[in-house]
Design a protein around this motif. Structure first.
Motif, PDB file in Angstrom:
ATOM      1  N   MET A  81       0.839  -1.174   0.000  1.00  0.00           N
ATOM      2  CA  MET A  81       0.000   0.000   0.000  1.00  0.00           C
ATOM      3  C   MET A  81       0.889   1.245   0.000  1.00  0.00           C
ATOM      4  O   MET A  81       1.948   1.247   0.589  1.00  0.00           O
ATOM      5  N   ALA A  82       0.404   2.277  -0.629  1.00  0.00           N
ATOM      6  CA  ALA A  82       1.119   3.551  -0.693  1.00  0.00           C
ATOM      7  C   ALA A  82       0.253   4.642  -0.074  1.00  0.00           C
ATOM      8  O   ALA A  82      -0.955   4.481   0.070  1.00  0.00           O
ATOM      9  N   GLU A  83       0.897   5.749   0.296  1.00  0.00           N
ATOM     10  CA  GLU A  83       0.150   6.886   0.830  1.00  0.00           C
ATOM     11  C   GLU A  83       0.118   8.002  -0.206  1.00  0.00           C
ATOM     12  O   GLU A  83       1.081   8.198  -0.947  1.00  0.00           O
ATOM     13  N   TYR A  84      -1.004   8.710  -0.237  1.00  0.00           N
ATOM     14  CA  TYR A  84      -1.211   9.814  -1.163  1.00  0.00           C
ATOM     15  C   TYR A  84      -1.771  11.000  -0.395  1.00  0.00           C
ATOM     16  O   TYR A  84      -2.574  10.831   0.522  1.00  0.00           O
ATOM     17  N   LEU A  85      -1.338  12.188  -0.779  1.00  0.00           N
ATOM     18  CA  LEU A  85      -1.889  13.404  -0.217  1.00  0.00           C
ATOM     19  C   LEU A  85      -2.849  13.993  -1.240  1.00  0.00           C
ATOM     20  O   LEU A  85      -2.480  14.188  -2.407  1.00  0.00           O
ATOM     21  N   VAL A  86      -4.071  14.232  -0.823  1.00  0.00           N
ATOM     22  CA  VAL A  86      -5.077  14.849  -1.677  1.00  0.00           C
ATOM     23  C   VAL A  86      -5.222  16.294  -1.220  1.00  0.00           C
ATOM     24  O   VAL A  86      -5.697  16.559  -0.117  1.00  0.00           O
ATOM     25  N   LEU A  87      -4.760  17.221  -2.050  1.00  0.00           N
ATOM     26  CA  LEU A  87      -4.833  18.650  -1.742  1.00  0.00           C
ATOM     27  C   LEU A  87      -6.122  19.206  -2.334  1.00  0.00           C
ATOM     28  O   LEU A  87      -6.397  19.017  -3.518  1.00  0.00           O
TER      29      LEU A  87
ATOM     30  N   VAL B 195      -9.107  18.948  -6.835  1.00  0.00           N
ATOM     31  CA  VAL B 195      -8.134  18.332  -5.947  1.00  0.00           C
ATOM     32  C   VAL B 195      -6.897  17.935  -6.739  1.00  0.00           C
ATOM     33  O   VAL B 195      -6.948  17.751  -7.956  1.00  0.00           O
ATOM     34  N   GLU B 196      -5.805  17.815  -6.046  1.00  0.00           N
ATOM     35  CA  GLU B 196      -4.545  17.342  -6.613  1.00  0.00           C
ATOM     36  C   GLU B 196      -4.122  16.139  -5.788  1.00  0.00           C
ATOM     37  O   GLU B 196      -4.166  16.183  -4.558  1.00  0.00           O
ATOM     38  N   VAL B 197      -3.710  15.077  -6.451  1.00  0.00           N
ATOM     39  CA  VAL B 197      -3.294  13.849  -5.759  1.00  0.00           C
ATOM     40  C   VAL B 197      -1.791  13.688  -5.957  1.00  0.00           C
ATOM     41  O   VAL B 197      -1.304  13.686  -7.096  1.00  0.00           O
ATOM     42  N   ARG B 198      -1.072  13.554  -4.840  1.00  0.00           N
ATOM     43  CA  ARG B 198       0.376  13.377  -4.920  1.00  0.00           C
ATOM     44  C   ARG B 198       0.793  12.174  -4.094  1.00  0.00           C
ATOM     45  O   ARG B 198       0.403  12.050  -2.936  1.00  0.00           O
ATOM     46  N   PRO B 199       1.625  11.308  -4.680  1.00  0.00           N
ATOM     47  CA  PRO B 199       2.165  10.209  -3.887  1.00  0.00           C
ATOM     48  C   PRO B 199       3.089  10.759  -2.811  1.00  0.00           C
ATOM     49  O   PRO B 199       3.782  11.768  -3.018  1.00  0.00           O
ATOM     50  N   ILE B 200       3.099  10.114  -1.664  1.00  0.00           N
ATOM     51  CA  ILE B 200       4.002  10.470  -0.571  1.00  0.00           C
ATOM     52  C   ILE B 200       5.303   9.710  -0.783  1.00  0.00           C
ATOM     53  O   ILE B 200       5.297   8.491  -0.982  1.00  0.00           O
ATOM     54  N   HIS B 201       6.409  10.427  -0.751  1.00  0.00           N
ATOM     55  CA  HIS B 201       7.728   9.805  -0.860  1.00  0.00           C
ATOM     56  C   HIS B 201       8.201   9.513   0.567  1.00  0.00           C
ATOM     57  O   HIS B 201       8.389  10.441   1.350  1.00  0.00           O
ATOM     58  N   VAL B 202       8.369   8.270   0.878  1.00  0.00           N
ATOM     59  CA  VAL B 202       8.801   7.871   2.219  1.00  0.00           C
ATOM     60  C   VAL B 202      10.319   7.729   2.212  1.00  0.00           C
ATOM     61  O   VAL B 202      10.884   6.978   1.411  1.00  0.00           O
ATOM     62  N   PHE B 203      10.992   8.472   3.094  1.00  0.00           N
ATOM     63  CA  PHE B 203      12.437   8.388   3.202  1.00  0.00           C
ATOM     64  C   PHE B 203      12.801   7.241   4.137  1.00  0.00           C
ATOM     65  O   PHE B 203      12.143   6.994   5.125  1.00  0.00           O
TER      66      PHE B 203
END
Length: 113
Positions: free
Chosen positions: A1-7, A104-112
């Protein structure tokens, strides 16, 4: 699973973007209830006039100014952090976010790490 930020972008001058609008609040509560398994967080933001921008000044210091980073008709009014299997699933969820105007804008979260 990945995380996304919806602005969530909106024209702050539009009536339905007002946090005091009971219909808009009810729509967001419904979105949250219907998608609680995927939601990891989210909040509304104060209007852009409450923003403060910080930028490097090129001389080792910073310039601090009142207002948003960029002046545009639409401002970021809130966000949702969600978990989805892929971008397609994130977009399916994003299409359900209540919005009278804007988008809305959907951006994947980059996990460090």
């Amino acid at each position: 699973m990945a995380e996304y930020l919806v602005l969530i972008y909106q024209d702050e001058r539009q009536e339905r973007t007002n946090l005091n609008d009971p219909e808009m609040m009810r729509d967001h509560q419904g979105f949250q209830t219907n998608n609680q398994a995927a939601l990891r967080g989210g909040n509304a933001l104060e209007h852009s006039h409450a923003a403060t921008s910080v930028r490097p000044d090129g001389a080792g210091g910073f310039t601090v100014t009142d207002g948003p980073f960029a002046e545009t008709k639409e401002q970021i009014g809130g966000y949702y952090l969600l978990e989805a299997a892929d971008l397609d699933e994130a977009l399916t969820l994003a299409k359900q976010v209540p919005m009278a105007e804007g988008g809305v804008e959907v951006r994947p979260i980059h996990v460090f790490g």
